[in-house]
Scaffold this motif. Sequence first.
Motif, PDB file in Angstrom:
ATOM      1  N   VAL A  59      -3.523  33.005   3.439  1.00  0.00           N
ATOM      2  CA  VAL A  59      -4.253  33.199   4.695  1.00  0.00           C
ATOM      3  C   VAL A  59      -4.975  31.920   5.110  1.00  0.00           C
ATOM      4  O   VAL A  59      -5.288  31.066   4.290  1.00  0.00           O
ATOM      5  CB  VAL A  59      -5.311  34.336   4.589  1.00  0.00           C
ATOM      6  N   CYS A  60      -5.219  31.815   6.432  1.00  0.00           N
ATOM      7  CA  CYS A  60      -6.038  30.731   6.959  1.00  0.00           C
ATOM      8  C   CYS A  60      -7.421  31.318   7.219  1.00  0.00           C
ATOM      9  O   CYS A  60      -7.563  32.224   8.032  1.00  0.00           O
ATOM     10  CB  CYS A  60      -5.453  30.191   8.253  1.00  0.00           C
ATOM     11  N   ASN A  61      -8.408  30.801   6.507  1.00  0.00           N
ATOM     12  CA  ASN A  61      -9.753  31.354   6.664  1.00  0.00           C
ATOM     13  C   ASN A  61     -10.450  30.871   7.929  1.00  0.00           C
ATOM     14  O   ASN A  61     -11.509  31.360   8.285  1.00  0.00           O
ATOM     15  CB  ASN A  61     -10.606  31.044   5.437  1.00  0.00           C
ATOM     16  N   LYS A  62      -9.824  29.906   8.617  1.00  0.00           N
ATOM     17  CA  LYS A  62     -10.436  29.411   9.842  1.00  0.00           C
ATOM     18  C   LYS A  62     -10.026  30.271  11.051  1.00  0.00           C
ATOM     19  O   LYS A  62     -10.861  30.721  11.810  1.00  0.00           O
ATOM     20  CB  LYS A  62     -10.051  27.951  10.075  1.00  0.00           C
ATOM     21  N   CYS A  63      -8.702  30.496  11.201  1.00  0.00           N
ATOM     22  CA  CYS A  63      -8.244  31.253  12.388  1.00  0.00           C
ATOM     23  C   CYS A  63      -7.675  32.615  12.024  1.00  0.00           C
ATOM     24  O   CYS A  63      -7.189  33.340  12.894  1.00  0.00           O
ATOM     25  CB  CYS A  63      -7.232  30.448  13.185  1.00  0.00           C
ATOM     26  N   ASN A  64      -7.690  32.972  10.712  1.00  0.00           N
ATOM     27  CA  ASN A  64      -7.232  34.278  10.224  1.00  0.00           C
ATOM     28  C   ASN A  64      -5.719  34.498  10.312  1.00  0.00           C
ATOM     29  O   ASN A  64      -5.259  35.643  10.214  1.00  0.00           O
ATOM     30  CB  ASN A  64      -7.956  35.427  10.936  1.00  0.00           C
TER      31      ASN A  64
ATOM     32  N   TYR B   5      -0.317  24.412   4.865  1.00  0.00           N
ATOM     33  CA  TYR B   5      -1.190  24.207   6.022  1.00  0.00           C
ATOM     34  C   TYR B   5      -0.884  25.211   7.141  1.00  0.00           C
ATOM     35  O   TYR B   5       0.271  25.561   7.381  1.00  0.00           O
ATOM     36  CB  TYR B   5      -1.048  22.786   6.560  1.00  0.00           C
ATOM     37  N   CYS B   6      -1.938  25.636   7.823  1.00  0.00           N
ATOM     38  CA  CYS B   6      -1.803  26.622   8.897  1.00  0.00           C
ATOM     39  C   CYS B   6      -1.020  26.061  10.088  1.00  0.00           C
ATOM     40  O   CYS B   6      -1.313  24.966  10.557  1.00  0.00           O
ATOM     41  CB  CYS B   6      -3.200  27.069   9.340  1.00  0.00           C
ATOM     42  N   ASP B   7      -0.039  26.827  10.595  1.00  0.00           N
ATOM     43  CA  ASP B   7       0.741  26.408  11.770  1.00  0.00           C
ATOM     44  C   ASP B   7      -0.145  26.307  13.014  1.00  0.00           C
ATOM     45  O   ASP B   7       0.099  25.500  13.898  1.00  0.00           O
ATOM     46  CB  ASP B   7       1.845  27.434  12.092  1.00  0.00           C
ATOM     47  N   VAL B   8      -1.140  27.187  13.081  1.00  0.00           N
ATOM     48  CA  VAL B   8      -1.955  27.286  14.295  1.00  0.00           C
ATOM     49  C   VAL B   8      -3.020  26.200  14.356  1.00  0.00           C
ATOM     50  O   VAL B   8      -3.163  25.510  15.365  1.00  0.00           O
ATOM     51  CB  VAL B   8      -2.650  28.678  14.373  1.00  0.00           C
ATOM     52  N   CYS B   9      -3.781  26.031  13.253  1.00  0.00           N
ATOM     53  CA  CYS B   9      -4.946  25.134  13.324  1.00  0.00           C
ATOM     54  C   CYS B   9      -4.934  24.054  12.248  1.00  0.00           C
ATOM     55  O   CYS B   9      -5.901  23.298  12.123  1.00  0.00           O
ATOM     56  CB  CYS B   9      -6.236  25.957  13.259  1.00  0.00           C
ATOM     57  N   SER B  10      -3.851  23.958  11.456  1.00  0.00           N
ATOM     58  CA  SER B  10      -3.671  22.908  10.439  1.00  0.00           C
ATOM     59  C   SER B  10      -4.652  22.943   9.258  1.00  0.00           C
ATOM     60  O   SER B  10      -4.712  21.999   8.478  1.00  0.00           O
ATOM     61  CB  SER B  10      -3.720  21.500  11.072  1.00  0.00           C
TER      62      SER B  10
HETATM   63 ZN   LIG Z   1      -5.456  28.542  11.021  1.00  0.00          ZN
END
Ligand SMILES: [Zn+2]
Length: 215
Positions: A130-135, A150-155
């Motif tokens: 999971v990405c804890n920044k953008c969920n 790394y998150c696709d949305v917010c890296s």
């Molecule tokens: Zn993210």
Amino acid sequence: MKTVLFHGTSGSGKDTQVQLLVDRYAFESISTGDMFRAMYQEGDDEAIEAHQYWSKGIWVPNELTHRIFKRWVDRSDSSKNWAFISVVRHLEQVEMFDELLNRYKRELDSFVYFSLSDDIAIERMVLRWVCNKCNAIYHEKYKPEIKKGYCDVCSSVLEKREDDTVDSIKQRISENKRTVEPIINAYKQRDIFIEIDASHSIEDVHKVVVDRLGL
Ligand SMILES: [Zn+2]
């Protein structure tokens, strides 16, 4: 405006399905999981109290959850469709939830239940990131990120949820089964119950959701 409650076996992909509705059908996603994580990070006193339970996979007392939840729903955009995820988990919460919706002049349109076998549920969850920044949620097998780790949305760097261990997952599955049966029966009586087989691909399940909700 639609008001839909989503529920399902842990690992059934309900968060991912709701995210597709957020992206494509102007839904706002409202869940106690997001609530606990976000408010815990904000340093909210009651969320810190709740963290002592959920971080260990232990049931957070209904009263405590409901107190935090009322404050959380107030932040939601009332001009949107609302997609609640697993916010009703005990029979006594059915009525609490009706009263809460009433405060916003809303009524539950549908109760969607995603069903899945235990084996598939466990396999899905142990490989989840999971990405804890953008969920955003990823899965090593079913939904891998583009750049590994790394998150696709917010890296941001992807992390494991602290409650995504096999033991914690098994505990959640059995807890879920024990408590969900009476809730399903309650919503069946109102004729707003929809069961969807969640073992298919994300896009296939999404098509069924869109069709059954009449979007
Ligand atoms: Zn993210």
